[in-house]
Write an enzyme that holds these catalytic residues in place. Sequence first.
Site, PDB file in Angstrom:
ATOM      1  N   SER A  65       6.337   4.900  -9.725  1.00  0.00           N
ATOM      2  CA  SER A  65       7.336   4.125 -10.447  1.00  0.00           C
ATOM      3  C   SER A  65       8.707   4.795 -10.284  1.00  0.00           C
ATOM      4  O   SER A  65       9.153   4.998  -9.156  1.00  0.00           O
ATOM      5  CB  SER A  65       6.921   3.956 -11.912  1.00  0.00           C
ATOM      6  OG  SER A  65       7.739   3.007 -12.558  1.00  0.00           O
TER       7      SER A  65
ATOM      8  N   ASP B 165       2.479  -6.671  -9.468  1.00  0.00           N
ATOM      9  CA  ASP B 165       3.600  -5.869  -9.955  1.00  0.00           C
ATOM     10  C   ASP B 165       4.896  -6.606  -9.615  1.00  0.00           C
ATOM     11  O   ASP B 165       5.108  -6.961  -8.453  1.00  0.00           O
ATOM     12  CB  ASP B 165       3.575  -4.499  -9.277  1.00  0.00           C
ATOM     13  CG  ASP B 165       4.659  -3.557  -9.737  1.00  0.00           C
ATOM     14  OD1 ASP B 165       5.597  -3.983 -10.447  1.00  0.00           O
ATOM     15  OD2 ASP B 165       4.586  -2.368  -9.372  1.00  0.00           O
TER      16      ASP B 165
ATOM     17  N   HIS C  13       1.575  -3.032 -12.424  1.00  0.00           N
ATOM     18  CA  HIS C  13       2.340  -1.797 -12.408  1.00  0.00           C
ATOM     19  C   HIS C  13       1.604  -0.716 -13.196  1.00  0.00           C
ATOM     20  O   HIS C  13       1.207  -0.927 -14.336  1.00  0.00           O
ATOM     21  CB  HIS C  13       3.736  -2.042 -12.997  1.00  0.00           C
ATOM     22  CG  HIS C  13       4.713  -0.955 -12.689  1.00  0.00           C
ATOM     23  ND1 HIS C  13       5.278  -0.820 -11.446  1.00  0.00           N
ATOM     24  CD2 HIS C  13       5.209   0.038 -13.447  1.00  0.00           C
ATOM     25  CE1 HIS C  13       6.095   0.220 -11.457  1.00  0.00           C
ATOM     26  NE2 HIS C  13       6.071   0.758 -12.663  1.00  0.00           N
TER      27      HIS C  13
END
Length: 163
Positions: free
Chosen positions: A4, A110, A140
């Site tokens: 991320s 995502d 995600h």
Amino acid sequence: MGNSAGATIAYYAGLRAAAEVEDLEPLQIRGLILRQAFFGGIQRTGSELRLANDPVIPLCVIDLLWELALPIGADRDHEYANPTAGNGSKTLDKMGALGWRVMVSGCKGDPLVDREIAEAKLMTERGVQVVCDIEEEGHHEIEYAQPSKAKELTGVIKDFISQ
């Protein structure tokens, strides 16, 4: 390696390292692992539009995080958010010349996946060896919620490193 926002940091640290590789000797960097990189941009992608109300990371949260992270007055096409803006960093050419390999990993569930795929394409065009691991299912940071996905990801990363 990063996941991320950590993948975004790893990406920009990698660019900086590639630009200054001579100063890092005897350290040898061979590549990067970018898991669900948190990239942005003004033009909405298909995955952002399709998953605008994603329960894990909705588009309004993505926009807010960029607003808080970017310099005052900057938009999401700033170089820190959008690595594809302006055809990307010139340092990508150096990454390619150094023979670096980059793993780009994500999930089609995502909202950020299209940006990851676009960056992988740009890196490939600039001579970087890219290995894509884009899962059909997932969201995600799924590996934090599902241990089986974490185990799968660990295997993919081990395979990438050992090649």
